[in-house]
Design a protein around this motif. Structure first.
Motif, mmCIF file in Angstrom:
data_model
loop_
_atom_site.group_PDB
_atom_site.id
_atom_site.type_symbol
_atom_site.label_atom_id
_atom_site.label_comp_id
_atom_site.label_asym_id
_atom_site.label_seq_id
_atom_site.Cartn_x
_atom_site.Cartn_y
_atom_site.Cartn_z
ATOM 1 N N LEU A 157 -0.017 4.475 1.998
ATOM 2 C CA LEU A 157 -0.227 4.259 3.454
ATOM 3 C C LEU A 157 1.188 4.242 3.946
ATOM 4 O O LEU A 157 1.517 4.760 5.140
ATOM 5 C CB LEU A 157 -1.019 2.948 4.019
ATOM 6 N N PHE B 40 -2.449 10.000 10.493
ATOM 7 C CA PHE B 40 -3.504 10.055 9.737
ATOM 8 C C PHE B 40 -4.295 8.633 9.641
ATOM 9 O O PHE B 40 -3.314 7.797 9.254
ATOM 10 C CB PHE B 40 -3.117 10.800 8.420
ATOM 11 N N PRO C 162 4.029 14.906 3.242
ATOM 12 C CA PRO C 162 3.599 14.293 4.609
ATOM 13 C C PRO C 162 4.287 13.500 5.613
ATOM 14 O O PRO C 162 3.972 13.406 6.663
ATOM 15 C CB PRO C 162 2.613 12.922 3.679
ATOM 16 N N GLN C 163 5.555 12.923 5.070
ATOM 17 C CA GLN C 163 6.242 12.273 5.755
ATOM 18 C C GLN C 163 6.949 13.140 6.938
ATOM 19 O O GLN C 163 7.167 12.831 7.836
ATOM 20 C CB GLN C 163 7.635 11.692 5.201
ATOM 21 N N MET D 159 -1.171 15.588 1.306
ATOM 22 C CA MET D 159 -1.422 15.027 0.117
ATOM 23 C C MET D 159 -1.811 15.472 -0.887
ATOM 24 O O MET D 159 -2.299 14.670 -1.970
ATOM 25 C CB MET D 159 -2.173 13.549 0.827
ATOM 26 N N ASN E 265 0.922 -1.156 -0.184
ATOM 27 C CA ASN E 265 -0.022 -0.096 0.145
ATOM 28 C C ASN E 265 1.073 1.097 -0.032
ATOM 29 O O ASN E 265 1.569 1.704 0.940
ATOM 30 C CB ASN E 265 -1.016 0.026 1.400
ATOM 31 N N ASN F 202 -6.723 1.564 4.687
ATOM 32 C CA ASN F 202 -5.779 1.933 5.882
ATOM 33 C C ASN F 202 -5.146 1.089 6.659
ATOM 34 O O ASN F 202 -4.486 1.559 7.574
ATOM 35 C CB ASN F 202 -6.737 2.973 6.853
ATOM 36 N N PHE G 239 -2.955 17.039 5.551
ATOM 37 C CA PHE G 239 -1.913 16.064 5.798
ATOM 38 C C PHE G 239 -0.870 16.318 4.542
ATOM 39 O O PHE G 239 -0.146 15.546 4.640
ATOM 40 C CB PHE G 239 -2.383 14.726 5.918
ATOM 41 N N VAL H 20 4.441 13.825 9.423
ATOM 42 C CA VAL H 20 4.552 12.593 10.427
ATOM 43 C C VAL H 20 5.597 12.884 11.522
ATOM 44 O O VAL H 20 5.303 12.626 12.833
ATOM 45 C CB VAL H 20 4.916 11.206 9.822
ATOM 46 N N LEU I 183 3.721 5.860 2.563
ATOM 47 C CA LEU I 183 3.938 7.350 2.670
ATOM 48 C C LEU I 183 3.712 7.956 3.934
ATOM 49 O O LEU I 183 4.367 8.562 4.542
ATOM 50 C CB LEU I 183 3.266 7.716 1.392
ATOM 51 N N LEU I 184 2.592 7.625 4.365
ATOM 52 C CA LEU I 184 2.040 8.169 5.610
ATOM 53 C C LEU I 184 2.462 7.635 6.843
ATOM 54 O O LEU I 184 2.765 8.375 7.933
ATOM 55 C CB LEU I 184 0.288 7.732 5.670
ATOM 56 N N SER I 185 3.399 6.400 6.576
ATOM 57 C CA SER I 185 3.931 6.118 7.796
ATOM 58 C C SER I 185 5.358 6.507 7.611
ATOM 59 O O SER I 185 6.051 6.142 8.772
ATOM 60 C CB SER I 185 3.943 4.476 7.879
ATOM 61 N N GLY I 186 5.823 7.303 6.867
ATOM 62 C CA GLY I 186 7.147 7.896 7.060
ATOM 63 C C GLY I 186 8.056 7.039 6.071
ATOM 64 O O GLY I 186 9.218 7.252 6.273
#
Ligand SMILES: Nc1ncnc2c1ncn2[C@@H]1O[C@H](COP(=O)(O)OP(=O)(O)O)[C@@H](O)[C@H]1O
Ligand SMILES: [Mg+2]
Lengths: 437, 340, 234
Positions: B208, C82, C72-73, C52, B205, C88, C50, C76, B210-213
């Motif tokens: 996701l 998020f 985004p990173q 994106m 994913n 998700n 966020f 975080v 990316l969102l987790s760094g």
């Protein structure tokens, strides 16, 4: 047909290049390149119909071209009565058995009751049994046929008809194969379609290579009858000798030029017809719908268009054009060599032509076919000259220099790659971009 | 008594002509398919240039091998090429990273369609095949040295008293052992290390991740490093086993795709299973069972024909047929899933 | 306007602007809820906050600092978490691996955080070695929230965390959200179940066509007859 100035200039430049080769190397070389440019252009038109109109990635170009070549043999080569006598009917029966076996396996897979797993095994069982039966039927026939004067024939021969007919037959044969392939493979995602078509055409070529009773396989079929006069005959005629004397030309060279011009004439006619038909198709409502589907498949199918059926049509048409070009190529060569159908030369190079020329534009495809074939051939002397120049500082017998010169020819592969990548990056719509709707 | 020896002879025959070569070829395909699968899982395209990447890796290894041999270096009974392999790996990895930086990255930023990547990989295929032929020439190159056999057919016969010999070439042994080591390392990396897990996450994913760094650039770079290394190893092992000819590597692309797809593209376990399925099917369907049947049937009866389903010439065609059937019947492969 | 706030945001996906100047925000320890009809741009607003999605106009601030241009990173790293509306969790990875990936940017020992997540969502501890894709909808949402908590964020953004779960599980999830807010984390949440969500909200935003239609405390919005009529079904 709106030929703007830019396009005229591009084609003029291409013509100038060919003339330059005629002057620098020889008219014969230039005409040889021209003839293959013409065939490449037709092949490219075929791929463009599939990719440019409809966005289908067919990596099986080589298989369809080979089927065209097979058609040339089957149509033009005289029948070998002895071979027919010893095994013809039995071989045909064997072939029919094979086709039936595959059909039965498909029926078992599609129609049988039971779970997928069960049907899968049943289909596999039917296919294997079918192959075994086919081999029982066909093997003795094959052996007998291949034993008939193996050095000269060893195959069934053909129909002994004029070879130009094979252009149509080749197109039809390719279309038939494309219909079967399209029926099963067109639902696949773009890259799977590419892999599947590549795989299927490899199978076709394996078949042609190994089934010697059909078209001599790797032993090749030589001396296919020509649609144009032979050089030897021309050299005997008075008018050629006359013309040679008047032009201060070598008779042998002149005869070969005349032959090539005859071929070029035939090819130009074929190219013109196919180009005209392609343009008509592209501009018709059918062509507009194809492009609409290509640009937004989901929307098109939501609007009630039968996308699969349209794709099948375009796949069959494009493949027919490729098959026709394949038959033309074998006609020009006068020899059918199954081993020559390499993916690099017959699939990927054609793709370079389409993309460099301009996907979706027929004129672009023709130009792409010309330009890429020209450089495919001329990259070799150009590369050699370049390397000789660059290494001229080294000792004449330096191992590195000799190695570089010896392998200079291979730079053409890399050149094609670089050209493709440059066009994709900096001019992704190609030399002659697709016209907006 | 004779019945038992007959069965053993039949087994020896099958091992010699199907099992041992199948394991070696299967390992080579599996390593190749792992490379294709990594690229597919992370970069999401079918890399037509993978065969040439293998060829490139083998070429560098061969050049370094020659250099080592020129210096009088050898590896005892093992092929010198194993000493040269690390350089081959580094060279191939650098090449992959370079192509990614200057070619693929642009299309990634454009969010190009998979088919665009495919065409780009065809361009790279051309470049690599040109470079390889230009540098090393199109000829056959034998570069295997050291001991030729681990087990000689005659030694086996003397050892067991059977009529049938069983030979194991060093290249086959080296292939299987290396493949096992590489696969174990790869699985350890993917399932046990933080970086490996981040690759799986990215493949699963992208958004996701990316969102987790997780940095895509890093994941992509590591993917190419692994792919390049796998390709260099696979290419070298194949060359050691079968002799190095540049043109054969383009022909390997389809069996490799077949292996990857049969197992389920993007699934490393599937790639390995697929490699062996393809290799063994090729050999089993083109093996002449005449002598095996002669051993297994009582009496002196020997079948008339070769009892061979397909002529040996059709060996590669078997993999194409399997490929096509899998694509048509179950494109997701044996182990469905498009993630690492 | 708060600890995390997006002010007068304009932007979209390349075509026409989806966000037409809306502003949303949340304070520490608070729960802010964004409601509105389908396609109003709620998810888009969350994505914009966020990073994106690039804003054409407007700004995003975190703790008084302008972060509109941060990827985004980096957000975080700054303490934002998020949970997107769709996809998700990492379906092919185990619950524990999902949480580990949530903690990807942490170089310190995160085992206590993981224990905290497990005590918040005990069912996850049971299923820690199971692939997230095999879990039920409610369990997946817990994994998703747990993953976002692994960075020990100061702001947690949730996009429809109760989508597709049963009413009982929804209440359960809301309880957990309240629990999280009590630890001092700011929670900004988009919800389809507007009534229940506004009940636990300190602040509420009603978004329509990319603009704020109503902004007030949760209780006030629930009491507003117009809001009730138009958005809460009477
Ligand atoms: N990735 C996207 N690309 C283009 N348009 C999108 C995308 N995602 C959402 N939209 C459009 O933006 C609008 C708002 O969507 P969204 O923010 O998801 O609404 P909500 O979450 O309020 O239901 C919708 O019209 C939707 O079609
Ligand atoms: Mg939404």
């Amino acid at each position: 047909m709106s030929m703007n100035l830019r396009n005229v200039l591009l084609f003029a430049a291409m013509g100038a290049l060919l003339v330059a080769v005629g002057v620098i190397q020889s008219a014969n070389v230039a005409l040889a390149i021209l003839n293959l440019c013409l065939i490449s252009a037709i092949m490219t038109l075929g791929v463009n119909i599939q990719w440019g109109y409809a966005g289908l990635f067919n990596a099986g170009v080589m298989g369809f071209a080979a089927l065209g070549g097979l058609a040339a043999v089957v149509v033009s080569f005289p029948a070998v009565p002895q071979a027919w006598a010893v095994g013809g009917p039995r071989a045909m029966l064997g072939l029919a058995t094979g086709v039936c076996a595959i059909a039965l396996a498909i029926v078992a897979w599609k129609r049988m009751p039971g779970s997928r797993r069960l049907r899968g095994w049943a289909a596999a069982g039917v296919a294997l049994a079918g192959i075994a039966v086919m081999r029982l039927v066909i093997d003795p026939a094959v052996e007998a046929i291949e034993a008939v004067e193996p050095a000269k024939t060893g195959f069934l021969g053909g129909l002994g008809l004029p070879i130009v007919l094979s252009w149509v037959v080749g197109g039809a044969l390719a279309a038939l194969a494309a219909w079967a392939i399209g029926k099963i493979a067109l639902g696949l995602r773009s890259d799977y379609l590419a892999i599947a078509t590549l795989g299927i055409s490899e199978i076709i070529i394996y078949f042609l290579k190994n089934e010697e009773w059909m078209a001599r396989g790797v032993k090749n079929v030589n001396g296919l009858p020509r649609p144009v006069p032979y050089e030897i005959d021309l050299q005997q005629t008075l008018w050629v000798q006359d013309l040679a004397a008047r032009l201060d030309f070598n008779v042998i060279e002149l005869s070969s030029i005349i032959v090539k011009l005859c071929y070029a004439g035939l090819f130009v006619v074929a190219l013109a017809v196919i180009f005209w038909l392609s343009e008509r198709a592209l501009k018709s409502p059918w062509g507009r719908m194809m492009r609409a589907i290509r640009d937004n498949e989901t929307a098109a199918s939501a609007m009630g268009k039968d996308v699969t059926w349209r794709h099948l049509q375009v796949f069959v048409l494009g493949s027919a054009v490729i098959g026709l070009a394949g038959a033309m190529l074998t006609t020009l060569d006068g020899i059918f060599t199954p081993t020559s159908y390499q993916p690099l030369r017959f699939t990927f190079l054609i793709w370079v032509m389409v993309i460099v020329g301009g996907s979706g534009n027929n004129l672009g495809s023709i130009l792409g076919g010309f330009v890429i074939w020209f450089f495919w051939i001329e990259a070799e002397p150009i590369g050699l000259t370049l390397i000789e120049f660059l290494t001229s500082g080294m000792a004449q017998d330096s191992a590195l220099r000799l190695h570089l010169i010896e392998n200079a020819a291979h730079t053409r592969l890399a050149t094609m790659g670089v050209v493709l990548l440059l066009v994709l990056r900096f001019s992704p719509r190609g030399l002659i971009p697709e016209r907006e709707k | 008594m004779t019945a038992v020896t007959d069965i053993l002879n039949a087994l020896a025959l099958l091992s010699n002509f199907v099992l041992v070569p199948g394991l070696a070829y299967g390992s080579q395909l599996a390593l190749g398919a792992l490379g294709v699968t990594m690229v597919y899982a992370v970069l999401r395209f079918s890399n037509f240039a993978h065969g040439e990447t293998m060829s490139f890796g083998a070429m560098i290894t061969i050049l370094v091998t020659w250099w080592l041999q020129g210096k009088g270096v050898n590896f005892g009974p093992l092929p010198t090429a194993l000493l040269a392999l690390p350089i081959g790996i580094i060279g191939t990895v650098l090449m992959c990273l370079l192509f990614d930086r200057f070619i693929y990255r642009y299309y990634r930023r454009q969010k190009a369609a998979p088919v665009t990547y495919l065409i780009v990989s065809v361009g790279i295929l051309f470049i690599l095949s040109g470079v390889v032929r230009f540098v090393i020439g199109p000829q056959d190159r034998m570069f295997a040295d050291g001991e030729r056999f681990i087990l000689k057919a005659r030694a086996f016969k003397e050892m067991t008293g059977l009529d049938q010999g069983l030979a194991i070439k060093t290249s086959q042994g080296v292939t299987v052992v290396t493949a096992v080591i590489i696969v174990a390392l790869l699985f350890w990396f993917l399932n046990r290390t933080r970086t490996g897990k981040s690759m799986r996450a990215y493949s699963d994913n992208e958004d996701l991740a990316l969102l987790s760094g997780i940095s895509p650039a890093r994941v992509v770079a590591i993917t190419w490093i692994i792919t390049g290394a796998l390709a260099a190893v696979a290419g070298t092992l194949y060359g050691l086993d079968k002799g190095y000819k540049p043109f054969t590597y383009l022909g390997l692309v389809l069996p490799i795709f077949a292996s990857a797809i049969v197992g389920g593209v993007g699934n490393p376990l599937g790639a390995i299973a697929g490699g062996f399925v393809i290799a063994l099917s090729e050999l089993l369907l083109t093996f002449a069972y005449k002598r095996v049947i002669a051993y297994l049937t009582p009496g002196d009866w020997v079948p008339d024909g070769l009892v061979q389903l397909l002529a040996t010439d059709y060996k590669l065609a078997v993999s194409f047929v399997i490929l096509v059937i899998v694509l048509l019947v179950k494109p997701t492969g044996m182990f469905s899933g498009k993630t690492l | 306007m708060g600890f995390l706030s997006g002010e007068s945001m304009f932007g979209g996906y390349g075509g026409a602007d989806i966000l037409q100047g809306c502003s949303i925000g949340v304070n520490k320890g608070e729960i802010a809820v964004v409601v509105g009809p389908n396609g109003a741009g709620k998810s888009t607003a969350m994505k914009a906050m966020f990073g994106m999605l690039t804003l054409r106009e407007g700004s995003v601030e975190l703790d008084g600092r302008e972060i509109s241009d941060f990827p985004p990173q980096e957000r975080v790293t700054l303490g934002m978490g998020f949970v997107p509306q769709n996809a998700n969790v990492f379906t092919s990875m185990t619950v524990q691996e999902n949480l580990e990936m949530g903690a990807f940017i942490r170089r310190d020992d995160f085992s206590t955080t993981m224990e905290q997540v497990f005590s918040l969502f005990p069912v996850l501890a049971e299923k820690r070695t199971q692939a997230a894709g095999e879990l039920s909808g409610g369990q997946r949402q817990q994994v998703a929230v747990g993953r976002a908590l692994m960075t020990q964020p100061t702001v947690l953004m949730l996009d429809e965390p109760t989508a597709g779960v049963s009413p009982i599980v929804m209440d359960e999830l809301f309880d957990r959200v309240i629990e999280i807010a009590k630890t001092g984390i700011a929670i900004l949440m988009v919800e389809q179940n507007a009534r229940q969500a506004l009940e636990i909200a300190d602040r509420g935003f009603v978004l329509v066509q990319g603009q704020n239609r109503y902004t007030d405390t949760g209780a006030a919005l629930l009491a507003d007859p117009e809001v009730r009529k138009a958005f809460l079904g009477g």
